[in-house]
Design a protein around this motif. Structure first.
Motif: not given
Length: 297
Positions: A77-78, A107-110, A241-249
């Motif tokens: 969630e952005p 796909t994209r968020a901000g 960036v860490e939040a992106v990786s965590e979301a794809n754990g």
């Protein structure tokens, strides 16, 4: 004498009969040869047709080209990629973030935040922060997702380095954020004051994170330190960036979210998350220093 004549006549009839038989035999042989020739021709045509059919069958049986699957299949969630403490440090007077519009949030968020600390006659401090994320999916025609992300990452860095009117532009690689990252900073003078812009572009697997952070001292207040802003921007980018990786754990790899390639419009930051302050913040300064939207992938 008469007998001799009769024998001559019989010999002549026999010779004519023999010639007639030879003509008939030759005439009968012609169609046989034609039929044999025709059969031979048909046989050759059939062979080439069979060869073509076999070649086509062999081609259709060949495996289709494949590309490596995308590592990440979703985005966080952005407006929650940054901690409350980080937001308090970077945009102290900021309210809740404004999420950008997107036709596919996987796909994209901000999300963007702005802060205006008004100190009355002493002036005021303005801050604007934006985080945009773009995820790529592997495509048999365009290539693997991480390669597409690398190409978009390079374009984002190039765009940040080439903002019109920018002064004192500096770029530096950042080694401890994602798979690759670059920080770009510059000054942009406007009628309200000098805005100090920081852009950190980072890639992790098949996702590109672009963080924009700028600040200015308005109405006579001194300009913020570019070094301090850059330090804060790097910290926030690392957190995103860490939040992106965590979301794809565990259980969050590609396949858990819809597999949808970014469209042309997805190459731009999410609506409402463009590189400029929101209407609330722009009531004092004009648009932020980085006005150009993200280039198309």
């Amino acid at each position: 004498m008469q007998r001799r004549v009769q024998r001559d006549q019989r010999d002549q009839r026999d010779q004519r009969a023999k010639r007639l038989n030879r003509v008939l035999v030759c005439a009968a042989a012609v169609p046989v040869m034609l039929v044999a020739s025709g059969c031979s021709s048909d046989s050759g045509s059939g062979d080439s047709t069979d060869k073509a059919a076999n070649a086509a069958a062999s081609a259709s049986a060949s495996p289709s080209p494949t590309v490596k699957a995308a590592a990440y299949g979703k985005l966080p969630e952005p407006c929650k990629v940054l901690s409350k403490k980080t937001l308090k440090d970077l945009v102290p007077e900021g309210k809740s973030g404004k999420e950008g519009k997107s036709d596919d949030i996987s796909t994209r968020a901000g999300c963007s935040w702005n802060s205006l600390d008004n100190n009355g006659v002493k002036g005021s401090q303005f801050r604007w922060l934006n985080v945009s994320m773009l995820r790529f999916e592997s495509d048999a025609t365009r290539g693997p997702a991480d390669k597409l992300a690398q190409e978009y990452y390079a374009k984002q860095v190039e765009e940040a380095q080439g903002v019109e009117g920018a002064k004192s532009t500096k770029s530096e690689p950042v080694t401890d954020i994602g798979d690759q990252a670059t920080a770009v900073r510059y000054d942009l003078k406007k009628k309200e004051g000098t805005f100090k812009q920081q852009t950190v572009v980072a890639r992790v697997e098949n996702v590109v994170v672009t963080l924009d952070y700028n600040g200015a001292g308005l109405a006579g207040d001194k300009a913020p330190s570019a070094d301090d802003l850059t330090k804060d921007a790097k910290k926030a980018a690392e957190e995103a960036v860490e939040a992106v990786s965590e979301a794809n754990g565990a259980g969050g790899k590609a396949g858990d979210a819809p597999s949808k390639s970014p469209s042309k419009s997805a190459s731009k930051p999410a609506d409402g998350a463009s590189k400029e302050p929101s209407k609330e913040a722009s009531s004092s300064p004009s648009k932020s220093s980085s006005e150009k939207p993200a280039s198309k992938s």
